[in-house]
Design an enzyme around this catalytic site. Structure first.
Site, PDB file in Angstrom:
ATOM      1  N   SER A 126       0.957  -1.244  -0.031  1.00 38.69           N
ATOM      2  CA  SER A 126       0.024   0.199   0.153  1.00 38.69           C
ATOM      3  C   SER A 126       0.892   1.099   0.176  1.00 38.69           C
ATOM      4  O   SER A 126       1.969   1.192   0.630  1.00 38.69           O
ATOM      5  CB  SER A 126      -0.871  -0.055   1.349  1.00 38.69           C
ATOM      6  OG  SER A 126      -1.584   1.159   1.393  1.00 38.69           O
ATOM      7  N   TYR A 142      -0.807  -0.686  10.552  1.00 33.75           N
ATOM      8  CA  TYR A 142      -1.078  -0.941   8.970  1.00 33.75           C
ATOM      9  C   TYR A 142       0.147  -0.268   8.327  1.00 33.75           C
ATOM     10  O   TYR A 142       0.649  -1.193   7.802  1.00 33.75           O
ATOM     11  CB  TYR A 142      -2.270  -0.223   8.722  1.00 33.75           C
ATOM     12  CG  TYR A 142      -2.608  -0.759   7.255  1.00 33.75           C
ATOM     13  CD1 TYR A 142      -3.010  -1.851   6.888  1.00 33.75           C
ATOM     14  CD2 TYR A 142      -2.691   0.285   6.337  1.00 33.75           C
ATOM     15  CE1 TYR A 142      -3.145  -2.448   5.715  1.00 33.75           C
ATOM     16  CE2 TYR A 142      -2.760   0.236   4.860  1.00 33.75           C
ATOM     17  CZ  TYR A 142      -3.175  -1.222   4.566  1.00 33.75           C
ATOM     18  OH  TYR A 142      -3.676  -1.549   3.235  1.00 33.75           O
ATOM     19  N   LYS A 200       3.110  -2.480   6.297  1.00 39.21           N
ATOM     20  CA  LYS A 200       3.227  -2.548   4.787  1.00 39.21           C
ATOM     21  C   LYS A 200       4.650  -2.168   4.502  1.00 39.21           C
ATOM     22  O   LYS A 200       5.193  -2.608   3.327  1.00 39.21           O
ATOM     23  CB  LYS A 200       2.179  -1.455   4.217  1.00 39.21           C
ATOM     24  CG  LYS A 200       0.753  -2.089   4.365  1.00 39.21           C
ATOM     25  CD  LYS A 200       0.689  -3.376   3.490  1.00 39.21           C
ATOM     26  CE  LYS A 200      -0.746  -4.078   3.581  1.00 39.21           C
ATOM     27  NZ  LYS A 200      -1.063  -5.297   2.693  1.00 39.21           N
TER      28      LYS A 200
HETATM   29  N1  LIG Z   1      -9.112  -1.348  -0.514  1.00 39.11           N
HETATM   30  C1  LIG Z   1      -7.861  -0.707  -0.754  1.00 39.11           C
HETATM   31  O1  LIG Z   1      -8.208   0.608  -1.001  1.00 39.11           O
HETATM   32  C2  LIG Z   1      -6.428  -1.026  -0.429  1.00 39.11           C
HETATM   33  C3  LIG Z   1      -5.507   0.054  -0.651  1.00 39.11           C
HETATM   34  C4  LIG Z   1      -4.334  -0.356  -0.397  1.00 39.11           C
HETATM   35  C5  LIG Z   1      -3.702  -1.462  -0.062  1.00 39.11           C
HETATM   36  N2  LIG Z   1      -4.874  -2.641   0.068  1.00 39.11           N
HETATM   37  C6  LIG Z   1      -4.450  -4.014   0.254  1.00 39.11           C
HETATM   38  O2  LIG Z   1      -5.068  -4.782  -0.637  1.00 39.11           O
HETATM   39  C7  LIG Z   1      -5.209  -6.116  -0.178  1.00 39.11           C
HETATM   40  C8  LIG Z   1      -6.725  -6.597  -0.003  1.00 39.11           C
HETATM   41  O3  LIG Z   1      -7.439  -5.678   0.283  1.00 39.11           O
HETATM   42  P1  LIG Z   1      -8.939  -5.721   0.226  1.00 39.11           P
HETATM   43  O4  LIG Z   1      -9.502  -4.081   0.132  1.00 39.11           O
HETATM   44  O5  LIG Z   1      -9.434  -6.609  -0.730  1.00 39.11           O
HETATM   45  O6  LIG Z   1      -9.347  -6.013   1.824  1.00 39.11           O
HETATM   46  P2  LIG Z   1     -10.508  -7.027   2.099  1.00 39.11           P
HETATM   47  O7  LIG Z   1     -11.741  -6.398   1.488  1.00 39.11           O
HETATM   48  O8  LIG Z   1     -10.879  -6.417   3.942  1.00 39.11           O
HETATM   49  O9  LIG Z   1     -10.305  -8.354   2.290  1.00 39.11           O
HETATM   50  C9  LIG Z   1      -9.112  -8.676   2.899  1.00 39.11           C
HETATM   51  C10 LIG Z   1      -9.154 -10.239   2.568  1.00 39.11           C
HETATM   52  O10 LIG Z   1      -7.898 -10.773   3.528  1.00 39.11           O
HETATM   53  C11 LIG Z   1      -8.462 -12.058   4.254  1.00 39.11           C
HETATM   54  N3  LIG Z   1      -7.857 -11.901   5.538  1.00 39.11           N
HETATM   55  C12 LIG Z   1      -7.695 -11.163   6.592  1.00 39.11           C
HETATM   56  N4  LIG Z   1      -7.081 -11.729   7.594  1.00 39.11           N
HETATM   57  C13 LIG Z   1      -6.930 -13.089   7.237  1.00 39.11           C
HETATM   58  C14 LIG Z   1      -6.331 -14.067   7.781  1.00 39.11           C
HETATM   59  N5  LIG Z   1      -5.823 -14.178   9.277  1.00 39.11           N
HETATM   60  N6  LIG Z   1      -6.232 -15.340   6.957  1.00 39.11           N
HETATM   61  C15 LIG Z   1      -6.578 -15.410   5.692  1.00 39.11           C
HETATM   62  N7  LIG Z   1      -7.324 -14.540   5.024  1.00 39.11           N
HETATM   63  C16 LIG Z   1      -7.285 -13.341   6.022  1.00 39.11           C
HETATM   64  C17 LIG Z   1     -10.114 -11.596   4.353  1.00 39.11           C
HETATM   65  O11 LIG Z   1     -10.648 -12.836   4.645  1.00 39.11           O
HETATM   66  P3  LIG Z   1     -11.949 -12.786   5.703  1.00 39.11           P
HETATM   67  O12 LIG Z   1     -13.166 -12.585   4.809  1.00 39.11           O
HETATM   68  O13 LIG Z   1     -11.878 -14.147   6.286  1.00 39.11           O
HETATM   69  O14 LIG Z   1     -11.785 -11.545   6.643  1.00 39.11           O
HETATM   70  C18 LIG Z   1     -10.276 -11.124   2.784  1.00 39.11           C
HETATM   71  O15 LIG Z   1     -10.281 -12.193   2.078  1.00 39.11           O
HETATM   72  C19 LIG Z   1      -4.782  -5.948   1.288  1.00 39.11           C
HETATM   73  O16 LIG Z   1      -3.340  -6.435   1.227  1.00 39.11           O
HETATM   74  C20 LIG Z   1      -4.655  -4.691   1.530  1.00 39.11           C
HETATM   75  O17 LIG Z   1      -3.792  -4.132   2.461  1.00 39.11           O
HETATM   76  C21 LIG Z   1      -6.135  -2.181  -0.059  1.00 39.11           C
END
Ligand SMILES: NC(=O)c1ccc[n+]([C@@H]2O[C@H](COP(=O)([O-])OP(=O)(O)OC[C@H]3O[C@@H](n4cnc5c(N)ncnc54)[C@H](OP(=O)(O)O)[C@@H]3O)[C@@H](O)[C@H]2O)c1
Length: 243
Positions: A149, A164, A168
């Site tokens: 991120s 967080y 990262k």
């Molecule tokens: N969305 C954004 O704007 C954004 C921006 C910058 C970076 N990112 C990065 O992109 C990636 C995906 O983010 P997202 O927005 O798709 O997040 P999200 O919708 O919150 O999804 C997170 C995923 O990670 C899984 N997870 C969390 N803890 C876990 C664990 N202990 N074991 C296995 N799975 C686990 C969740 O599973 P559960 O359903 O079981 O909770 C879910 O499938 C992350 O690395 C995040 O930091 C996102």
């Protein structure tokens, strides 16, 4: 699309929803045998139905990123019962700093928040790389993508989301270290970090401008780069970013 005999195998963590689901879907469309890491058996059943509905063949596998002690054994079993992993996308993460988002203060951060964030966002991916990269190096081919991120950029570091942000930045450091191992081996193994931008997911919220499919694009690109592609970089929209 039916799998060809020489189809590569990709493992995407946190693939039951959000950006991880989109990465898994896009890789399946490109002809990969995709294993979708999910946290529990219940989520595996739900994810299986969601992938079927999306028209792709993806196999959910149970991997809890916060349970580092069991991850290595689970991965050995996974490679024996499915196939060796050629592509690893460390996508799963949590953002539990709060309250207040960007206003969340270091001075309110609890030990529990820091520890849980570290276990899921850093230790988990480190164990994944430590367990799966030796096989990639032996076989001479591998792609590792760490979903980071811009919040982890030291060059733009400021207040807010302390646990967080640190997680990262540490993940980016792991990318550099693992990319160093890959480069030293002289094999076609590449390790890169990427940022998806601000994406409409449970983590990004409803106001984010990008869809999960858009957020997945750079990770999918890094997962499929050829031998001339980058190693040890940090990318958003397929463009290199400062650390
Ligand atoms: N969305 C954004 O704007 C954004 C921006 C910058 C970076 N990112 C990065 O992109 C990636 C995906 O983010 P997202 O927005 O798709 O997040 P999200 O919708 O919150 O999804 C997170 C995923 O990670 C899984 N997870 C969390 N803890 C876990 C664990 N202990 N074991 C296995 N799975 C686990 C969740 O599973 P559960 O359903 O079981 O909770 C879910 O499938 C992350 O690395 C995040 O930091 C996102």
């Amino acid at each position: 699309m039916p799998l060809t005999e020489d189809a590569k195998t990709a493992l995407v963590t946190g693939a039951n929803r959000g950006i991880g689901f989109a990465i898994a879907r896009q890789l399946a469309v490109q002809g990969f045998r995709v294993l979708a890491g999910v946290r529990s058996r219940e989520k595996a059943v739900i994810a299986s139905e969601a992938f079927e509905k999306a028209g792709v063949m993806v196999t959910p596998v149970v991997l809890n990123m916060a349970d580092a002690g069991r991850l290595a054994a689970a991965l050995t079993e996974l490679e024996l019962s499915h196939s060796p992993i050629d592509v690893l996308v460390n996508n799963a993460a949590i953002l539990i700093d709060g309250p207040g988002g960007f206003s969340s203060s270091l001075f309110d951060m609890t030990d529990e928040t820091f520890r849980r964030t570290w276990e899921t966002n850093v230790l988990g991916p480190a164990v994944m790389m430590r367990s799966l990269m030796p096989g990639m190096l032996t076989r001479g081919y591998g792609r590792v993508v760490n979903m980071s991120s811009l919040a982890g950029q030291l060059s733009g570091m400021g207040k807010g989301y302390p646990a967080y942000r640190v997680s990262k930045t540490a993940l980016n450091a792991l990318t550099r270290i693992a990319a160093g191992e890959a480069a030293a081996s002289g094999t076609d193994v590449k390790v890169n970090s990427c940022s998806p931008g601000w994406v409409r997911t449970a983590m990004g919220g409803n106001d984010a401008p990008r869809s999960p499919e858009q957020g997945a694009e750079t990770a999918v690109w890094l997962a499929t780069i050829d031998s001339e592609g980058p190693n040890g970089g940090f990318f958003q929209d397929k463009e290199e970013q400062p650390w």
